[in-house]
Design an enzyme around this catalytic site. Structure first.
Site, mmCIF file in Angstrom:
data_model
loop_
_atom_site.group_PDB
_atom_site.id
_atom_site.type_symbol
_atom_site.label_atom_id
_atom_site.label_comp_id
_atom_site.label_asym_id
_atom_site.label_seq_id
_atom_site.Cartn_x
_atom_site.Cartn_y
_atom_site.Cartn_z
ATOM 1 N N GLY A 1 0.857 -1.146 -0.014
ATOM 2 C CA GLY A 1 0.027 -0.025 -0.146
ATOM 3 C C GLY A 1 0.598 1.386 -0.032
ATOM 4 O O GLY A 1 1.527 1.317 -1.107
ATOM 5 N N ARG B 1 6.280 -6.757 8.334
ATOM 6 C CA ARG B 1 6.743 -7.609 9.019
ATOM 7 C C ARG B 1 7.287 -9.229 8.311
ATOM 8 O O ARG B 1 7.195 -9.458 8.557
ATOM 9 C CB ARG B 1 5.293 -8.463 10.265
ATOM 10 C CG ARG B 1 5.116 -7.589 11.043
ATOM 11 C CD ARG B 1 3.672 -7.882 11.480
ATOM 12 N NE ARG B 1 2.809 -7.208 10.575
ATOM 13 C CZ ARG B 1 1.699 -7.495 10.275
ATOM 14 N NH1 ARG B 1 0.695 -7.849 11.778
ATOM 15 N NH2 ARG B 1 0.995 -7.120 9.728
ATOM 16 N N VAL C 1 6.285 -3.132 14.417
ATOM 17 C CA VAL C 1 6.834 -1.835 15.708
ATOM 18 C C VAL C 1 5.922 -1.973 17.192
ATOM 19 O O VAL C 1 6.399 -1.380 17.437
ATOM 20 C CB VAL C 1 5.773 -0.518 14.403
ATOM 21 C CG1 VAL C 1 7.342 -0.570 13.420
ATOM 22 C CG2 VAL C 1 4.748 -0.889 13.951
ATOM 23 N N SER D 1 -5.092 9.416 9.331
ATOM 24 C CA SER D 1 -6.688 9.750 8.487
ATOM 25 C C SER D 1 -7.708 10.081 8.717
ATOM 26 O O SER D 1 -8.115 10.981 10.123
ATOM 27 C CB SER D 1 -6.986 7.434 9.102
ATOM 28 O OG SER D 1 -7.968 7.938 8.330
ATOM 29 N N TYR E 1 -10.019 2.185 15.498
ATOM 30 C CA TYR E 1 -9.806 2.520 15.215
ATOM 31 C C TYR E 1 -9.376 4.266 14.507
ATOM 32 O O TYR E 1 -8.511 4.981 15.327
ATOM 33 C CB TYR E 1 -9.887 1.660 13.348
ATOM 34 C CG TYR E 1 -8.864 2.595 11.967
ATOM 35 C CD1 TYR E 1 -7.661 2.219 12.015
ATOM 36 C CD2 TYR E 1 -9.812 3.116 11.239
ATOM 37 C CE1 TYR E 1 -7.379 2.540 11.354
ATOM 38 C CE2 TYR E 1 -8.356 3.756 10.252
ATOM 39 C CZ TYR E 1 -7.434 3.531 10.398
ATOM 40 O OH TYR E 1 -6.489 3.772 8.969
ATOM 41 N N GLY F 1 -8.291 9.853 3.267
ATOM 42 C CA GLY F 1 -10.101 8.641 3.149
ATOM 43 C C GLY F 1 -9.804 7.674 2.395
ATOM 44 O O GLY F 1 -8.456 6.868 2.366
ATOM 45 N N PHE G 1 -5.450 -2.289 3.008
ATOM 46 C CA PHE G 1 -6.232 -2.127 4.033
ATOM 47 C C PHE G 1 -7.340 -2.901 3.971
ATOM 48 O O PHE G 1 -7.828 -3.361 5.386
ATOM 49 C CB PHE G 1 -6.318 -0.481 4.301
ATOM 50 C CG PHE G 1 -6.811 -0.343 5.398
ATOM 51 C CD1 PHE G 1 -6.326 0.520 6.315
ATOM 52 C CD2 PHE G 1 -8.148 0.186 5.432
ATOM 53 C CE1 PHE G 1 -6.769 0.750 7.432
ATOM 54 C CE2 PHE G 1 -8.984 1.023 6.446
ATOM 55 C CZ PHE G 1 -8.341 1.167 7.470
#
Ligand code: NDP
Ligand code: 8X3
Length: 252
Positions: A10, A31, A58, A137, A150, A181, A187
């Site tokens: 992404g 990862r 992380v 976001s 989230y 957006g 995701f």
């Protein structure tokens, strides 16, 4: 050298590709080691740059500390950190939410960002330069139903970005928040635990942003002269007016 977290997919991967085209050396973490190897090979073949990679979760304080110790020489050379690693898990009503999902989002989106930033900042402060780009976001600014945890993590990213700017004032370090957006990446697939039908439905009948769109904004912020700090960038698809308001083509 630019350090990007969540570079295997992404927005992180698109940013790596665009920065490579701008001849920036990279340090990519995530990862999935196999993906990192592949991205490194491709980018070094195509561009005159060096790409360091490291498998890193992380959200593990220990892993981040070990990573920083092992790569302290490279971290001294980092000129910008893109805190991009992040995820949403589920879209449950809050009273039906799974606490394991909550932990994961808080651990990656919030604590992960903090752990990595904590290791990189001392080098930035010492050399009186550096740029932290946090991928937040719109979910952190306009809360939407079933977004709950989230949204809360991304609201925290927005708050922390402001805190960083305030605490680092006078150090020469720039701090930017990019708030996208709807972007079509992995995701939604992650959010719906690999359910492709549910993930696809999110973007049905509308044209979402691409990872490349966001990468372009990130790179633009990074490339401004040292006296210019783009504090916040909010980017929506044209067919999205707010987190809850999306125009879908009528034939879909
Ligand atoms: P992707 O799922 O395509 O990419 C997410 C990246 O984060 C992957 O590279 C993944 O790598 C990494 N990641 C996840 N968990 C960890 C972890 N524990 N440690 C290290 N890396 C991790 O999604 P996006 O590119 O869309 O997401 C990037 C950022 O953009 C996220 O912070 C997201 O919240 C934000 N965002 C996304 C939007 C969208 O609509 N797509 C809109 C607004 C913001 P790996 O699995 O290999 O570890
Ligand atoms: C991702 C955008 O609207 O799915 O941060 O929360 S949204």
């Amino acid at each position: 050298m630019i350090l990007i977290t969540g570079a295997t997919s992404g927005i992180g991967k698109a940013s790596a590709e665009l920065l490579a085209r701008n001849h920036k050396n990279l340090f990519l973490v995530g990862r999935r080691g196999e993906r990192l190897e592949k991205i490194k090979t491709e980018l070094e073949k195509k561009h005159p740059i060096s790409v360091e990679i490291s498998e890193l979760d992380v959200s593990s304080k220990q892993e981040v500390e070990d990573f920083a110790k092992k790569h302290s020489t490279q971290l001294q050379q980092v000129e910008a950190l893109i805190n991009n690693a992040g995820l949403a898990m589920g879209r449950d009503l809050i009273h039906e939410g799974k606490t394991d999902d909550w932990d994961k989002m808080i651990d990656v989106n919030l604590k992960g960002l903090l752990y990595v930033t904590h290791e990189v900042l001392p080098f930035f402060v010492k050399k009186k330069s550096g740029h932290v780009v946090n991928v937040g976001s719109v979910a952190g600014r306009w809360i939407y139903p079933r977004g709950n945890i989230y949204c809360a993590t991304k609201a925290a990213v927005a708050a922390l970005t402001q805190s960083l700017r305030q605490d680092l004032l006078g150090t020469g370090i720039r701090v930017t928040e990019i708030s996208p957006g709807m972007v079509e990446t992995e995701f939604s697939l992650v959010r719906f635990s690999g359910d492709e039908t549910k993930a696809k439905a999110i973007y049905e009948g509308m044209k979402p942003l691409s990872a490349q769109d966001i990468a372009e904004a990130i790179v633009w912020c990074l490339m401004r002269p040292a006296h210019v700090n783009i504090q916040e960038v909010v980017i929506y698809p044209t067919q999205q007016a707010s987190t809850s308001l999306v125009h879908r083509n009528s034939n879909s």
